[in-house]
Write a protein that holds these residues in place. Sequence first.
Motif, mmCIF file in Angstrom:
data_model
loop_
_atom_site.group_PDB
_atom_site.id
_atom_site.type_symbol
_atom_site.label_atom_id
_atom_site.label_comp_id
_atom_site.label_asym_id
_atom_site.label_seq_id
_atom_site.Cartn_x
_atom_site.Cartn_y
_atom_site.Cartn_z
ATOM 1 N N PRO A 281 0.829 -1.210 0.000
ATOM 2 C CA PRO A 281 0.000 0.000 0.000
ATOM 3 C C PRO A 281 0.860 1.255 0.000
ATOM 4 N N ILE A 282 0.354 2.317 -0.592
ATOM 5 C CA ILE A 282 1.133 3.552 -0.712
ATOM 6 C C ILE A 282 1.534 4.094 0.656
ATOM 7 N N MET A 283 0.638 3.992 1.632
ATOM 8 C CA MET A 283 0.982 4.480 2.967
ATOM 9 C C MET A 283 2.195 3.742 3.522
ATOM 10 N N GLU A 284 2.294 2.461 3.215
ATOM 11 C CA GLU A 284 3.445 1.678 3.675
ATOM 12 C C GLU A 284 4.714 2.104 2.932
ATOM 13 N N ILE A 285 4.582 2.358 1.630
ATOM 14 C CA ILE A 285 5.736 2.839 0.861
ATOM 15 C C ILE A 285 6.223 4.171 1.431
ATOM 16 N N ALA A 286 5.293 5.038 1.776
ATOM 17 C CA ALA A 286 5.659 6.329 2.358
ATOM 18 C C ALA A 286 6.404 6.132 3.681
ATOM 19 N N LYS A 287 5.892 5.257 4.529
ATOM 20 C CA LYS A 287 6.536 5.013 5.823
ATOM 21 C C LYS A 287 7.917 4.399 5.651
ATOM 22 N N GLN A 288 8.063 3.509 4.656
ATOM 23 C CA GLN A 288 9.367 2.900 4.391
ATOM 24 C C GLN A 288 10.412 3.950 4.017
ATOM 25 N N ASN A 289 9.945 5.057 3.473
ATOM 26 C CA ASN A 289 10.854 6.134 3.073
ATOM 27 C C ASN A 289 10.886 7.280 4.097
ATOM 28 N N GLY A 290 10.370 7.004 5.277
ATOM 29 C CA GLY A 290 10.456 7.982 6.355
ATOM 30 C C GLY A 290 9.565 9.195 6.182
ATOM 31 N N ILE A 291 8.465 9.034 5.440
ATOM 32 C CA ILE A 291 7.549 10.154 5.220
ATOM 33 C C ILE A 291 6.387 10.056 6.192
ATOM 34 N N ASP A 292 6.308 11.012 7.095
ATOM 35 C CA ASP A 292 5.221 11.026 8.084
ATOM 36 C C ASP A 292 4.089 11.960 7.676
ATOM 37 N N ASN A 293 4.429 13.006 6.927
ATOM 38 C CA ASN A 293 3.439 14.029 6.582
ATOM 39 C C ASN A 293 2.706 13.623 5.301
ATOM 40 N N TRP A 294 1.752 12.739 5.442
ATOM 41 C CA TRP A 294 1.048 12.165 4.291
ATOM 42 C C TRP A 294 -0.414 11.949 4.657
ATOM 43 N N THR A 295 -1.315 12.485 3.853
ATOM 44 C CA THR A 295 -2.749 12.280 4.063
ATOM 45 C C THR A 295 -3.311 11.513 2.873
ATOM 46 N N GLN A 296 -3.925 10.365 3.174
ATOM 47 C CA GLN A 296 -4.552 9.534 2.141
ATOM 48 C C GLN A 296 -6.024 9.900 2.077
ATOM 49 N N HIS A 297 -6.458 10.511 0.966
ATOM 50 C CA HIS A 297 -7.843 10.959 0.844
ATOM 51 C C HIS A 297 -8.739 9.921 0.179
ATOM 52 N N GLY A 298 -8.152 8.886 -0.412
ATOM 53 C CA GLY A 298 -8.935 7.840 -1.050
ATOM 54 C C GLY A 298 -9.320 8.201 -2.476
ATOM 55 N N SER A 299 -10.065 7.306 -3.088
ATOM 56 C CA SER A 299 -10.417 7.479 -4.499
ATOM 57 C C SER A 299 -11.859 7.896 -4.723
ATOM 58 N N SER A 300 -12.615 8.093 -3.642
ATOM 59 C CA SER A 300 -14.045 8.385 -3.786
ATOM 60 C C SER A 300 -14.402 9.820 -3.432
ATOM 61 N N VAL A 301 -13.440 10.732 -3.582
ATOM 62 C CA VAL A 301 -13.713 12.125 -3.232
ATOM 63 C C VAL A 301 -14.581 12.771 -4.311
ATOM 64 N N SER A 302 -15.330 13.772 -3.922
ATOM 65 C CA SER A 302 -16.187 14.493 -4.864
ATOM 66 C C SER A 302 -15.355 15.444 -5.710
ATOM 67 N N ASP A 303 -15.950 15.913 -6.799
ATOM 68 C CA ASP A 303 -15.280 16.914 -7.637
ATOM 69 C C ASP A 303 -14.959 18.158 -6.824
ATOM 70 N N GLU A 304 -15.880 18.544 -5.944
ATOM 71 C CA GLU A 304 -15.669 19.740 -5.127
ATOM 72 C C GLU A 304 -14.515 19.538 -4.150
ATOM 73 N N TYR A 305 -14.416 18.337 -3.614
ATOM 74 C CA TYR A 305 -13.340 18.031 -2.666
ATOM 75 C C TYR A 305 -11.980 18.094 -3.362
ATOM 76 N N LEU A 306 -11.904 17.464 -4.544
ATOM 77 C CA LEU A 306 -10.646 17.470 -5.280
ATOM 78 C C LEU A 306 -10.281 18.882 -5.724
ATOM 79 N N MET A 307 -11.266 19.654 -6.136
ATOM 80 C CA MET A 307 -10.981 21.026 -6.542
ATOM 81 C C MET A 307 -10.480 21.846 -5.360
ATOM 82 N N THR A 308 -11.020 21.594 -4.182
ATOM 83 C CA THR A 308 -10.541 22.298 -2.991
ATOM 84 C C THR A 308 -9.071 21.998 -2.746
ATOM 85 N N LEU A 309 -8.682 20.750 -2.926
ATOM 86 C CA LEU A 309 -7.265 20.401 -2.769
ATOM 87 C C LEU A 309 -6.420 21.097 -3.828
#
Length: 219
Positions: free
Chosen positions: A84-112
């Motif tokens: 999983p991507i979160m595990e890949i991130a942790k393996q590389n010492g990345i703590d500042n990571w937010t997983q938003h998933g694949s089911s976000v709305s158009d409005e949510y993605l546009m906000t990002l």
Amino acid sequence: ANFSKVPSVCIPMGIDVAKYHPDNQQLEDIEMPAACNLLIVGSNDPRKRMKFLCQVIGNLPDNVKQQVHIHHVGNGASNSGLPPIMEIAKQNGIDNWTQHGSSVSDEYLMTLRMKCEALLFPSVSEGFGYPPIESMAAGMKVVCADLPSHNELMPDNTCIPADDAESWSQAIIDLHTDWQAMEDNQTSRTPESSLLKHAMKYDNKVFCKRLTDAYDSLV
């Protein structure tokens, strides 16, 4: 090569550019970290090269790495032998990571798109390459691999060699430097007019006009 004497016309696909313009948005209330927020859009498919990007981010200078926060939109589950991507991130010492998933709305993605500093797009293979052009249509910077077909959508001389980790690292450092300057001046990123203008080249109206001209040329 098999049809070298046959006339051909390249007609890039289009999007509804107005749909992504910053003035046309109903944004959601997403609490963002006080950091240089960067967006990634894509699944954990090997061609999306999340592992490579995580390695680049994991090797950033500590002062940059601590102030960069990654927001990932897409399916981050294990895929094709990749953890999983979160595990890949942790393996590389990345703590500042937010997983938003694949089911976000158009409005949510546009906000990002509106709240993050840039889109990171290291993919080695795309069709039309929607995330880069959609982000530019929102006035958002894009750090993009120099591979087809998404590199054909980018402004001239802005793509990065796909496997040049040092260039990717420097691009993220430059984003952090720009963010830090805005923090020092107590300002925030505004949509870039040059990218809004560039995205207009790929509006659906332009696509339809090019297609019409191509058909007319045959008659």
